[in-house]
Design an enzyme around this catalytic site. Sequence first.
Site, mmCIF file in Angstrom:
data_model
loop_
_atom_site.group_PDB
_atom_site.id
_atom_site.type_symbol
_atom_site.label_atom_id
_atom_site.label_comp_id
_atom_site.label_asym_id
_atom_site.label_seq_id
_atom_site.Cartn_x
_atom_site.Cartn_y
_atom_site.Cartn_z
ATOM 1 C CG LEU A 169 -1.965 1.076 1.280
ATOM 2 C CD1 LEU A 169 -2.957 0.903 0.157
ATOM 3 C CD2 LEU A 169 -2.660 1.060 2.627
ATOM 4 C CG ASP A 170 -0.273 4.586 0.744
ATOM 5 O OD1 ASP A 170 -1.157 4.488 -0.130
ATOM 6 O OD2 ASP A 170 -0.509 4.920 1.906
#
Lengths: 278, 278, 278, 278
Positions: C221-222
């Site tokens: 994520l990210d």
Amino acid sequence: MGEQVLHIDCPDEKGLVYKITEVLYQHGLNIVSNQEFVDATTDHFVMRTAFEGTESPNDVVADLEEALPPAANIRQAEIGNRSIVIMATREAHCLGDLLLRHSYGEIPARIDAVISNHDTLGSLTRAFDIPFHHLSHEGLERRAHEKQLQEVVDQYAPDYIVLAKYMRIFTSDFVDRYQDRILNIHHSFLPAFIGANPYRQAFERGVKIIGATAHFVTDDLDEGPIIAQDVLPVNHTHTAEQMANAGRDVEKTVLAKAVKLLLEERIFIHDNRTIVFE
Amino acid sequence: MGEQVLHIDCPDEKGLVYKITEVLYQHGLNIVSNQEFVDATTDHFVMRTAFEGTESPNDVVADLEEALPPAANIRQAEIGNRSIVIMATREAHCLGDLLLRHSYGEIPARIDAVISNHDTLGSLTRAFDIPFHHLSHEGLERRAHEKQLQEVVDQYAPDYIVLAKYMRIFTSDFVDRYQDRILNIHHSFLPAFIGANPYRQAFERGVKIIGATAHFVTDDLDEGPIIAQDVLPVNHTHTAEQMANAGRDVEKTVLAKAVKLLLEERIFIHDNRTIVFE
Amino acid sequence: MGEQVLHIDCPDEKGLVYKITEVLYQHGLNIVSNQEFVDATTDHFVMRTAFEGTESPNDVVADLEEALPPAANIRQAEIGNRSIVIMATREAHCLGDLLLRHSYGEIPARIDAVISNHDTLGSLTRAFDIPFHHLSHEGLERRAHEKQLQEVVDQYAPDYIVLAKYMRIFTSDFVDRYQDRILNIHHSFLPAFIGANPYRQAFERGVKIIGATAHFVTDDLDEGPIIAQDVLPVNHTHTAEQMANAGRDVEKTVLAKAVKLLLEERIFIHDNRTIVFE
Amino acid sequence: MGEQVLHIDCPDEKGLVYKITEVLYQHGLNIVSNQEFVDATTDHFVMRTAFEGTESPNDVVADLEEALPPAANIRQAEIGNRSIVIMATREAHCLGDLLLRHSYGEIPARIDAVISNHDTLGSLTRAFDIPFHHLSHEGLERRAHEKQLQEVVDQYAPDYIVLAKYMRIFTSDFVDRYQDRILNIHHSFLPAFIGANPYRQAFERGVKIIGATAHFVTDDLDEGPIIAQDVLPVNHTHTAEQMANAGRDVEKTVLAKAVKLLLEERIFIHDNRTIVFE
């Protein structure tokens, strides 16, 4: 009531802030923000004060008129309670951006209507449930066309007129009628490239930056007080047409910024320049 | 040997990249980077190729001359092996910034000397161990003064002359002598505010952005090919003098950027515009 | 046929540009632009070549496969002939901006559909005559919801999926299915403020600049490869909510930029970083 | 006397601006500019007022203390009458830029001395006629080294200490001794890339923008109140080292900006954030 804003400007003298805030204090008002500036070249005082609403703003203004020198201009407005009419020609990016921002609450005003000399933008406008008026200039003398525009504008009595790529020039009469109330977006970094086809001019000069300028409309074309400007980099790979395409992004951003500054009553005009309290 | 750069430009035709890279391949050279552009409006091809050094660059150029159309301009240079002379008048920010960057290795060239029509900048220059020549223009006719300048410049035979706020205008003769080799920083976002006192003009017009422009010097004052531009925001609180102060930051940054682009041989001039391969 | 683009990447070796341009020359193709880069840290070669269309692109690719080392990845695409599906949740600014740009021809692709887990954006989407699919996640297990999404996506078989403020996290299975084909806009200047509520985090840290990041979606994520980032200044007058409002402008600009880079095939992914030929 | 500045902050209540300006009016002072802000999240009032000098500023402060609530912090300073000590390690760009700006009058303060743990920057400093103290940390325990630093600093009794790429970490004791008076430039866009080698981290994450942050030094490393930040674009062609080189420009610009804000008394610290009246 919402947030209220006082606009005061007058020749500078000692004690103005004190006299203004004394009146607000006596009315029991709470100042939310307060911005003040004295233009040293003309010795002119301007102040914008936002305060939490009173039920009798007229009394506040009356008391300020009493306390301040007669030359003072005092204006009071309630933010969020304003209205605009937008004029455009055929390009969708500025109008569309304003309509979109308005749809999610970013433009603190009513958009009463969109007026255009073409019908290209009708379906876009109506998709946002805003009235669209197509007033063609075809076959009409300039003044006759402006008379039609004026009738539609006046039926809405908007606070401001926003030109979102409206590509025709107004007569002095039209401009004077809505003095300091017509906002335009010009597709160059003024005063560079005044006149027609600024992106073509920019390409030919080989500039490395292009820009856009939001300004009030005055009788002198492209010479009105500047509100906001921004630029973006270009390079040798941009043709004049690609500069124009790239320029759309900065045009719409600068116009939206200027419209918000205007509707939040953050702009003073003095000496053909603006004082903008951001 | 250090990194070498080839500059090639000619009317566009099919197969140019192939013919050029074939010659480099035959010489066993490794291309480090390769940038190519065809100006669609004039059908002109430009290409910059950086390769790891050969001991016989002249042979490479000779083979390229054979392989390419006769109209092709082919230039070869070794990065890091260049020299400049800087001219300035009284302001320290651009000169000082270049001297400082040079002192920690950021300007890939020798600075042979600084020449000034005043002696204000002498101690700053000497603090960086660079020769300083004070050639006053007082009491001299323009050509007589330029003759003195020219003698000092030619004694160093620099690749380029950098005007770091040199506030006098050259004759055509001087400009022609060093064609495409004089770089100037102009204290406005050209073509806005050409001529004298651009910050005063900017203040009076009430602009919200000021800028600086690095350009080659040509006979047409402020009209030479633009290399780099940048801007910074200003507002109503800036007087003309404060705009000038704020402008120093963008002037020195833009000049340093242009000087580096020049010394890394990243700039082509074509049709009074530049192609800059960043 | 329109402009065609070749994407080639492989371990670096001498003569690659020569071998590639030889094939193009033999096919009689005219190179419009050519960008090449060797990543010195991994010794990896990438090249993007745009050329005027041929009627037999497959033959060009086949000949390139013959001429180049077996490890070379060769991809060919026709610009303007691509398609996307957009996913969004409730915020209108990114979706609206893409729809608007598409309406005046700035997004070089078909927008096949908009999918949302809420119905808020339905009328906006339909105003631009794009199909809208409301697939609520209410009462559904994550995988069950993704199965519905996947069915709708696959019915359109888009080249890319654009997340325009789609506020849910995907499983690895979903991400893997569309590897290197999902583009997301993250409302912070990554890697600052990963995780929830980045504007709240930014406010609490008292930063003076906020930003947005467009990146490919990966399992981490990210942490996917960054395509584009931009920022805007904020100050002490901005609450967390006002930062979020201001951030909308940079979010939509960065997303639109990344979408155009993607659709013009200007992006290579290598080593969890992107090479972007602007 | 020069321009004087009042700094006032206290819990918000009605009438503060009125009470303050009343005192100034009674002293016959003319307000040049006046900036006020109420932090809505903590209900805290801050105000900076610049006025044309009085010969008895102490009387003004005494009367303000009488007029305002006991919790009010009231600070008065004369702009231009301040002093700093600069500390640096080996890199010249930030120190050189400050010395250069100071030499042409852009830093409104005395630079009392430069202190370094290396002697690299001695000749640069002395070229500007500023005392240079080389206090090597070699073979010294941290506290013993800080004792030496402190002795030299205290002999000058500067208003502020400016860390211009001073690459060592202080103990709490040293930081506490000069509370809210040590300014640092950090070579990243905080809070991204805290800790060592931010440009290496930035390269590995593949960001498209790098930045710099000027902040007050507190016990929590890299966590002090942020004063100013700026960024510049990078791309795939930048190695970690080239990012560091490019970053020098933004580091020196941000540091110079923060130093000027500090010396013009435009910064309030509240709740680990700054209020900066530009």
